[in-house]
Design a protein around this motif. Sequence first.
Motif, PDB file in Angstrom:
ATOM      1  N   GLY A  10     -89.673  28.394 -12.426  1.00 58.29           N
ATOM      2  CA  GLY A  10     -90.025  28.542 -13.833  1.00 58.29           C
ATOM      3  C   GLY A  10     -89.599  27.333 -14.642  1.00 58.29           C
ATOM      4  N   ARG A  11     -89.047  27.589 -15.806  1.00 58.00           N
ATOM      5  CA  ARG A  11     -88.562  26.516 -16.678  1.00 58.00           C
ATOM      6  C   ARG A  11     -87.034  26.391 -16.601  1.00 58.00           C
ATOM      7  NH1 ARG A  11     -92.956  25.229 -19.790  1.00 58.00           N
ATOM      8  NH2 ARG A  11     -94.569  26.844 -19.961  1.00 58.00           N
ATOM      9  N   GLY A  12     -86.480  26.892 -15.501  1.00 61.86           N
ATOM     10  CA  GLY A  12     -85.029  26.871 -15.340  1.00 61.86           C
ATOM     11  C   GLY A  12     -84.497  25.476 -15.081  1.00 61.86           C
ATOM     12  N   PRO A  13     -83.170  25.309 -15.105  1.00 62.95           N
ATOM     13  CA  PRO A  13     -82.546  24.007 -14.865  1.00 62.95           C
ATOM     14  C   PRO A  13     -82.732  23.565 -13.415  1.00 62.95           C
ATOM     15  CG  PRO A  13     -80.894  25.734 -14.952  1.00 62.95           C
ATOM     16  CD  PRO A  13     -82.187  26.372 -15.354  1.00 62.95           C
ATOM     17  N   SER A  81     -72.869  25.573  -8.955  1.00 63.74           N
ATOM     18  CA  SER A  81     -73.795  24.462  -9.107  1.00 63.74           C
ATOM     19  C   SER A  81     -73.349  23.267  -8.275  1.00 63.74           C
ATOM     20  CB  SER A  81     -73.887  24.040 -10.575  1.00 63.74           C
ATOM     21  OG  SER A  81     -74.577  22.804 -10.694  1.00 63.74           O
ATOM     22  N   PRO A  82     -74.259  22.650  -7.522  1.00 64.40           N
ATOM     23  CA  PRO A  82     -73.895  21.459  -6.763  1.00 64.40           C
ATOM     24  C   PRO A  82     -73.940  20.194  -7.624  1.00 64.40           C
ATOM     25  CG  PRO A  82     -76.169  21.991  -6.330  1.00 64.40           C
ATOM     26  CD  PRO A  82     -75.659  23.062  -7.267  1.00 64.40           C
ATOM     27  N   TYR A  83     -74.400  20.325  -8.860  1.00 64.58           N
ATOM     28  CA  TYR A  83     -74.594  19.164  -9.724  1.00 64.58           C
ATOM     29  C   TYR A  83     -73.613  19.105 -10.893  1.00 64.58           C
ATOM     30  CZ  TYR A  83     -79.049  19.736  -7.284  1.00 64.58           C
ATOM     31  OH  TYR A  83     -80.014  19.926  -6.324  1.00 64.58           O
ATOM     32  N   ARG A  84     -73.152  20.269 -11.340  1.00 64.75           N
ATOM     33  CA  ARG A  84     -72.280  20.303 -12.523  1.00 64.75           C
ATOM     34  C   ARG A  84     -71.041  21.125 -12.212  1.00 64.75           C
ATOM     35  NH1 ARG A  84     -76.129  22.643 -17.047  1.00 64.75           N
ATOM     36  NH2 ARG A  84     -76.704  24.000 -15.291  1.00 64.75           N
ATOM     37  N   ALA A  85     -69.972  20.437 -11.870  1.00 66.21           N
ATOM     38  CA  ALA A  85     -68.736  21.138 -11.515  1.00 66.21           C
ATOM     39  C   ALA A  85     -68.110  21.840 -12.719  1.00 66.21           C
ATOM     40  CB  ALA A  85     -67.742  20.141 -10.921  1.00 66.21           C
ATOM     41  N   ARG A  89     -71.286  28.876 -14.334  1.00 62.44           N
ATOM     42  CA  ARG A  89     -72.414  29.733 -13.955  1.00 62.44           C
ATOM     43  C   ARG A  89     -72.649  29.665 -12.451  1.00 62.44           C
ATOM     44  NH1 ARG A  89     -78.652  29.002 -16.185  1.00 62.44           N
ATOM     45  NH2 ARG A  89     -79.634  30.382 -14.664  1.00 62.44           N
ATOM     46  N   LYS A  90     -72.892  30.814 -11.836  1.00 61.22           N
ATOM     47  CA  LYS A  90     -73.127  30.878 -10.393  1.00 61.22           C
ATOM     48  C   LYS A  90     -74.441  31.577 -10.028  1.00 61.22           C
ATOM     49  CE  LYS A  90     -68.251  30.812  -9.025  1.00 61.22           C
ATOM     50  NZ  LYS A  90     -67.188  31.512  -8.242  1.00 61.22           N
ATOM     51  N   ASN A  91     -75.130  32.128 -11.002  1.00 62.14           N
ATOM     52  CA  ASN A  91     -76.376  32.844 -10.730  1.00 62.14           C
ATOM     53  C   ASN A  91     -77.567  31.986 -11.130  1.00 62.14           C
ATOM     54  OD1 ASN A  91     -75.004  35.146  -9.818  1.00 62.14           O
ATOM     55  ND2 ASN A  91     -74.804  35.938 -11.896  1.00 62.14           N
ATOM     56  N   TRP A  92     -78.432  31.682 -10.152  1.00 55.01           N
ATOM     57  CA  TRP A  92     -79.603  30.842 -10.392  1.00 55.01           C
ATOM     58  C   TRP A  92     -80.836  31.645  -9.976  1.00 55.01           C
ATOM     59  CZ3 TRP A  92     -77.456  27.242 -13.122  1.00 55.01           C
ATOM     60  CH2 TRP A  92     -76.157  26.842 -12.834  1.00 55.01           C
ATOM     61  N   TYR A  93     -81.781  31.754 -10.903  1.00 53.74           N
ATOM     62  CA  TYR A  93     -82.879  32.704 -10.715  1.00 53.74           C
ATOM     63  C   TYR A  93     -84.201  32.019 -10.373  1.00 53.74           C
ATOM     64  CZ  TYR A  93     -79.605  36.018 -12.749  1.00 53.74           C
ATOM     65  OH  TYR A  93     -78.497  36.791 -12.990  1.00 53.74           O
ATOM     66  N   VAL A  94     -84.959  32.723  -9.544  1.00 52.05           N
ATOM     67  CA  VAL A  94     -86.286  32.299  -9.096  1.00 52.05           C
ATOM     68  C   VAL A  94     -87.194  33.514  -9.164  1.00 52.05           C
ATOM     69  CG1 VAL A  94     -87.612  31.543  -7.067  1.00 52.05           C
ATOM     70  CG2 VAL A  94     -85.418  30.463  -7.597  1.00 52.05           C
ATOM     71  N   VAL A  95     -88.463  33.315  -9.480  1.00 53.40           N
ATOM     72  CA  VAL A  95     -89.411  34.424  -9.487  1.00 53.40           C
ATOM     73  C   VAL A  95     -90.352  34.287  -8.291  1.00 53.40           C
ATOM     74  CG1 VAL A  95     -91.117  33.248 -10.948  1.00 53.40           C
ATOM     75  CG2 VAL A  95     -91.064  35.752 -10.877  1.00 53.40           C
TER      76      VAL A  95
END
Length: 226
Positions: A10-13, A81-85, A89-95
């Motif tokens: 989606g439009r997520g980070p 996040s592997p990019y921002r220590a 946030r630990k939940n990353w969403y995909v549809v």
Amino acid sequence: MSLHLLMSAGRGPQECAWALARLLRRLEAEAARRGVTTHRVHSVPGDRPDTYRSVLVRISGGDAEAFAASWTGTLCWQAPSPYRASTGRKNWYVVARPCQLDSPATAFAEADVDIVPCRTGGPGGQHRNKASTAVRATHRPSGIVVVVDTERLFSLNRRLALQLLRQRLAHGDETAERAVVTARWRIHDELVRGDPARVERPEPSGRETAPTRRTRPARGSAASAS
């Protein structure tokens, strides 16, 4: 059977694109265990290596429908996040949604067309009314009906009627194809963060590498141990 599943960040980070790649591999691994075949039909890479903004997956096999259903909805990859220590946030969403790849073209055969002579009015209509040179053509599979009376000969009107039917069917196919593409793009905006249908996490540390540490006992080791 075979169907298609569109997975989108989606439009997520950028972490969502990273999560999509991990979820995709998890999906493919589970499919292999269940005897389901997967194929990446199309993918849009993310800004970073080994990430995807979206992937279209074809799923085939006797259990394809049930398998796709188990991966449909909001998916969550739970990991730092592997990019921002600095982010907590630990939940990353995909549809993930089933989608139609394309719209099948409407087959056209003259055998499917009913041609009926008819009479019409208008300029020169008196002659046509007497001769019944107009044509009423009905394409039975689609229900499209056209009436042609522009020519004074029945054979010419018949030819024009068939051409007009082909044009209208082609136009209908183009409209249906645009609707399919629009529906596919709409999935990218359907991502809802929270209340996931499925949560996946990285394997516990060392679990995936454990088999590589197993070594075959050296010859004579059993005897020396006894």
